[in-house]
Design a protein around this motif. Structure first.
Motif, short mmCIF file in Angstrom:
data_model
loop_
_atom_site.label_atom_id
_atom_site.label_comp_id
_atom_site.label_asym_id
_atom_site.label_seq_id
_atom_site.Cartn_x
_atom_site.Cartn_y
_atom_site.Cartn_z
N ASP A 131 0.82 -1.21 0.00
CA ASP A 131 0.00 0.00 0.00
C ASP A 131 0.86 1.27 0.00
OD1 ASP A 131 -2.27 -1.50 -0.01
OD2 ASP A 131 -2.51 -1.49 2.18
N ALA A 132 1.98 1.24 0.70
CA ALA A 132 2.82 2.44 0.82
C ALA A 132 3.51 2.78 -0.49
CB ALA A 132 3.86 2.24 1.92
N ASN A 133 3.61 1.83 -1.43
CA ASN A 133 4.37 2.05 -2.66
C ASN A 133 3.52 2.04 -3.92
OD1 ASN A 133 6.48 0.39 -0.75
ND2 ASN A 133 7.50 1.97 -1.97
N LYS A 134 2.21 1.84 -3.78
CA LYS A 134 1.37 1.71 -4.97
C LYS A 134 1.48 2.93 -5.88
CE LYS A 134 -2.26 -1.59 -3.77
NZ LYS A 134 -1.71 -2.14 -2.56
N GLY A 135 1.39 4.13 -5.30
CA GLY A 135 1.46 5.34 -6.11
C GLY A 135 2.79 5.47 -6.83
N GLU A 136 3.87 5.15 -6.14
CA GLU A 136 5.19 5.24 -6.75
C GLU A 136 5.36 4.22 -7.86
OE1 GLU A 136 9.90 5.34 -5.40
OE2 GLU A 136 8.37 4.60 -4.02
N VAL A 137 4.85 3.00 -7.63
CA VAL A 137 4.93 1.96 -8.65
C VAL A 137 4.18 2.38 -9.91
CG1 VAL A 137 4.27 -0.41 -9.23
CG2 VAL A 137 5.27 0.09 -7.00
N PHE A 138 2.95 2.86 -9.73
CA PHE A 138 2.16 3.31 -10.88
C PHE A 138 2.89 4.41 -11.65
CE2 PHE A 138 -1.82 1.53 -8.96
CZ PHE A 138 -2.21 0.79 -10.06
N ALA A 139 3.39 5.41 -10.93
CA ALA A 139 4.01 6.57 -11.58
C ALA A 139 5.27 6.18 -12.34
CB ALA A 139 4.33 7.64 -10.55
N ARG A 140 6.14 5.43 -11.70
CA ARG A 140 7.41 5.09 -12.34
C ARG A 140 7.22 4.13 -13.51
NH1 ARG A 140 12.59 5.05 -8.35
NH2 ARG A 140 11.99 6.78 -7.01
N LEU A 141 6.35 3.14 -13.34
CA LEU A 141 6.16 2.18 -14.43
C LEU A 141 5.43 2.83 -15.61
CD1 LEU A 141 5.34 -1.14 -12.55
CD2 LEU A 141 7.49 -0.41 -13.59
N GLU A 142 4.49 3.71 -15.32
CA GLU A 142 3.81 4.40 -16.42
C GLU A 142 4.81 5.26 -17.21
OE1 GLU A 142 1.09 5.44 -19.14
OE2 GLU A 142 0.90 3.89 -17.59
N THR A 143 5.79 5.84 -16.52
CA THR A 143 6.83 6.59 -17.23
C THR A 143 7.62 5.67 -18.15
OG1 THR A 143 7.02 8.16 -15.38
CG2 THR A 143 8.87 8.05 -16.92
N ARG A 144 7.94 4.48 -17.67
CA ARG A 144 8.66 3.51 -18.51
C ARG A 144 7.82 3.11 -19.71
NH1 ARG A 144 11.06 -0.76 -14.00
NH2 ARG A 144 12.06 0.80 -12.64
N PHE A 145 6.53 2.91 -19.50
CA PHE A 145 5.67 2.50 -20.61
C PHE A 145 5.58 3.60 -21.67
CE2 PHE A 145 3.14 -0.14 -17.29
CZ PHE A 145 4.17 -1.08 -17.25
N GLN A 146 5.48 4.85 -21.21
CA GLN A 146 5.43 5.95 -22.17
C GLN A 146 6.74 6.03 -22.95
OE1 GLN A 146 3.00 7.85 -23.00
NE2 GLN A 146 1.48 7.58 -21.39
N LEU A 147 7.85 5.81 -22.27
CA LEU A 147 9.15 5.84 -22.93
C LEU A 147 9.25 4.70 -23.95
CD1 LEU A 147 11.92 7.23 -23.04
CD2 LEU A 147 12.70 5.65 -21.26
N ALA A 148 8.74 3.53 -23.60
CA ALA A 148 8.74 2.40 -24.54
C ALA A 148 7.92 2.74 -25.78
CB ALA A 148 8.17 1.15 -23.85
N TRP A 149 6.79 3.41 -25.60
CA TRP A 149 5.94 3.80 -26.73
C TRP A 149 6.69 4.74 -27.66
CZ3 TRP A 149 3.79 7.93 -29.22
CH2 TRP A 149 2.64 7.71 -29.96
N VAL A 150 7.37 5.73 -27.07
CA VAL A 150 8.08 6.72 -27.88
C VAL A 150 9.27 6.09 -28.60
CG1 VAL A 150 9.46 8.83 -27.77
CG2 VAL A 150 7.34 8.65 -26.44
N LEU A 151 10.08 5.32 -27.89
CA LEU A 151 11.28 4.73 -28.49
C LEU A 151 10.91 3.75 -29.60
CD1 LEU A 151 13.55 4.13 -25.36
CD2 LEU A 151 13.73 5.93 -27.08
N ALA A 152 9.84 2.99 -29.39
CA ALA A 152 9.43 2.03 -30.42
C ALA A 152 8.89 2.73 -31.66
CB ALA A 152 8.37 1.08 -29.85
N GLY A 153 8.43 3.96 -31.51
CA GLY A 153 7.95 4.70 -32.66
C GLY A 153 9.04 5.32 -33.51
N LEU A 154 10.28 5.33 -33.03
CA LEU A 154 11.36 5.96 -33.77
C LEU A 154 11.78 5.20 -35.03
CD1 LEU A 154 13.67 7.31 -30.90
CD2 LEU A 154 12.08 8.59 -32.34
N PRO A 155 11.95 3.86 -34.98
CA PRO A 155 12.41 3.16 -36.20
C PRO A 155 11.56 3.40 -37.44
CG PRO A 155 12.63 1.73 -34.30
CD PRO A 155 11.90 2.95 -33.82
N PRO A 156 10.22 3.36 -37.36
CA PRO A 156 9.44 3.64 -38.58
C PRO A 156 9.60 5.07 -39.08
CG PRO A 156 8.08 2.56 -36.92
CD PRO A 156 9.34 2.97 -36.24
N VAL A 157 9.96 5.98 -38.19
CA VAL A 157 10.20 7.36 -38.61
C VAL A 157 11.51 7.47 -39.38
CG1 VAL A 157 10.57 9.73 -37.79
CG2 VAL A 157 8.87 8.29 -36.69
#
Length: 209
Positions: A131-157
């Motif tokens: 319970d004490a880390n749920k917010g931090e887990v959500f925030a940090r992992l969502e940042t990683r997911f957004q970064l994965a989305w952006v980086l994966a979009g670079l090769p087709p560009v």
């Protein structure tokens, strides 16, 4: 479990495997978005990309409707696995077909799978993170997911790809994620230390018994 150690987030193995799989799902989504934009614009025109975007929106809505029903019948890990299988099968079919209709169907299936996997992963965090880390887990992992989305979009560009090749890349990423979430890759077992007969450990055990 998940803890914050030295500024870095340390999560349990089960949640880590699911997070890696979810990052690849988001990477597939980012890659397909840019791949379809440049491929369809070159070979078919921007109007066809609008149809693909509409298919993506419909897929997201359908996934949001399906996910709660699946959640009542399946565990979170199974839901993520089902989503990855759906992406892999859709990518494989689009690879061999390589046509416009296959691209639309893949956009639809990928966004259905993304919505299902996202809800399953959110439930996993609620279940496994303290319970004490749920917010931090959500925030940090969502940042990683957004970064994965952006980086994966670079090769087709950067590199122009034929439709079938991009779909094959989607299939490969989904396959890697399936292997990773199974836990067979990167899992290490701690060696079992057996005490020798007559050792101090065995004598202490006998004394205790």
């Amino acid at each position: 479990h998940s803890v914050s150690r030295g500024g870095s987030l340390v999560i349990g193995a089960r949640l880590r495997r699911a997070a890696n799989a979810m990052a690849l799902v988001r990477a597939c989504n980012g890659f397909l978005t840019f791949h379809l934009f440049f491929w369809l614009r070159k070979d078919f025109g921007l109007a066809q990309f609008g149809v693909a975007a509409a298919c993506s929106t419909i897929g997201s809505m359908a996934g949001n409707v399906m996910a709660p029903r699946l959640r009542r019948a399946l565990r979170e890990e199974v839901m993520v696995t089902v989503a990855l299988v759906l992406i892999a099968v859709g990518g494989l079919g689009a690879t061999f077909s390589g046509g416009l209709v296959a691209a639309f169907l893949l956009a639809l299936l990928l966004n259905v799978a993304t919505s299902v996997a996202r809800m399953a992963f959110d439930s996993l965090v609620q279940r496994d993170a303290p319970d004490a880390n749920k917010g931090e887990v959500f925030a940090r992992l969502e940042t990683r997911f957004q970064l994965a989305w952006v980086l994966a979009g670079l090769p087709p560009v950067v590199v122009a790809m034929p439709g079938w090749f991009g779909f094959m890349v989607i299939t490969g990423m989904a396959g890697v994620a399936l292997v990773g979430i199974s836990g067979r890759v990167g899992r290490s077992r701690a060696p079992v230390r057996r005490a020798r007969p007559g050792s101090a450990t065995n004598r202490a055990d006998r004394t205790t018994r």
